[in-house]
Design an enzyme around this catalytic site. Structure first.
Site, PDB file in Angstrom:
ATOM      1  N   HIS A  54       0.860  -1.186   0.000  1.00 64.05           N
ATOM      2  CA  HIS A  54       0.000   0.000   0.000  1.00 64.05           C
ATOM      3  C   HIS A  54       0.895   1.235   0.000  1.00 64.05           C
ATOM      4  O   HIS A  54       2.042   1.189   0.469  1.00 64.05           O
ATOM      5  CB  HIS A  54      -0.890   0.020   1.238  1.00 64.05           C
ATOM      6  CG  HIS A  54      -1.945  -1.030   1.237  1.00 64.05           C
ATOM      7  ND1 HIS A  54      -2.996  -1.006   2.129  1.00 64.05           N
ATOM      8  CD2 HIS A  54      -2.127  -2.132   0.473  1.00 64.05           C
ATOM      9  CE1 HIS A  54      -3.780  -2.046   1.910  1.00 64.05           C
ATOM     10  NE2 HIS A  54      -3.262  -2.751   0.909  1.00 64.05           N
ATOM     11  N   GLU A  56       0.999   3.843   1.842  1.00 66.36           N
ATOM     12  CA  GLU A  56       1.515   4.229   3.156  1.00 66.36           C
ATOM     13  C   GLU A  56       2.691   3.363   3.578  1.00 66.36           C
ATOM     14  O   GLU A  56       3.702   3.856   4.079  1.00 66.36           O
ATOM     15  CB  GLU A  56       0.427   4.100   4.240  1.00 66.36           C
ATOM     16  CG  GLU A  56      -0.803   4.924   3.986  1.00 66.36           C
ATOM     17  CD  GLU A  56      -1.930   4.138   3.311  1.00 66.36           C
ATOM     18  OE1 GLU A  56      -3.080   4.308   3.748  1.00 66.36           O
ATOM     19  OE2 GLU A  56      -1.653   3.368   2.366  1.00 66.36           O
ATOM     20  N   CYS A  84      -6.058   1.731   5.944  1.00 69.94           N
ATOM     21  CA  CYS A  84      -6.663   0.476   6.369  1.00 69.94           C
ATOM     22  C   CYS A  84      -6.068   0.090   7.732  1.00 69.94           C
ATOM     23  O   CYS A  84      -5.105   0.711   8.191  1.00 69.94           O
ATOM     24  CB  CYS A  84      -6.391  -0.614   5.326  1.00 69.94           C
ATOM     25  SG  CYS A  84      -4.679  -1.181   5.291  1.00 69.94           S
ATOM     26  N   CYS A  87      -2.210  -0.479   7.598  1.00 70.20           N
ATOM     27  CA  CYS A  87      -1.440   0.758   7.459  1.00 70.20           C
ATOM     28  C   CYS A  87      -1.517   1.602   8.727  1.00 70.20           C
ATOM     29  O   CYS A  87      -0.521   2.198   9.140  1.00 70.20           O
ATOM     30  CB  CYS A  87      -1.921   1.544   6.244  1.00 70.20           C
ATOM     31  SG  CYS A  87      -1.506   0.728   4.675  1.00 70.20           S
TER      32      CYS A  87
END
Length: 157
Positions: A54, A56, A84, A87
């Site tokens: 992801h 992040e 999420c 993260c």
């Protein structure tokens, strides 16, 4: 003290680039306490065949490598979508000081929705939270991406 500067436009640029690569258009930027951009990333889960890639997580990895530390104390993370749970946990582990995000994610979010990672008694670190930054622009990016995906899949049927 430095003047406040929004780094969301850079995160949005990263999100757009991710979308152009066929990734879910999410972008992230990590900024040092003195306002220097340390790392930036867009989603790369498909490109890397990695469900943890992801924006992040990639930005945190790059920032930690650049600083030579597993902690990003004093740093800010700007991301186009509510992180999420995975993260959000990584943001806490990295000790990021401030989290700015754009679009809310009622389905998969982990900050204002879902498990609300930073509200848990097990949270070791809670960043200052700022949501709704350029929310409309971030939301439109995601909406348009998924609408295009749905149109493409209908044509393929």
């Amino acid at each position: 003290m430095h003047d406040f500067t929004s780094h969301m436009p850079i995160a949005i640029d990263e999100a757009k680039a991710a979308g152009e690569r066929g990734e879910v258009p999410v972008g992230a930027v990590i900024v040092s306490a003195d306002g220097e951009i340390i790392a930036r990333a867009g989603n790369e889960t498909r490109a890397l065949n990695d469900p943890t890639a992801h924006a992040e997580i990639l930005a945190i990895r790059r920032a930690c490598a650049a600083l030579g530390s597993e902690r990003l104390i004093g740093c800010s993370l700007w991301v186009t979508l509510e992180p999420c749970p995975m993260c959000a946990a990584a943001i806490g582990f990295a000790r990021i000081s401030r989290l700015y995000f754009g679009a809310s994610d009622p389905k998969s979010g982990g900050v204002d929705h879902g498990p609300r990672i930073f509200d848990a008694s097990s949270a070791h670190h809670v960043p200052e939270l700022f949501n709704g930054i350029a929310e409309d622009q971030c939301t439109v990016l995601l909406r348009d991406f998924f609408a295009q995906k749905r149109r493409a899949s209908k044509k393929g049927q």
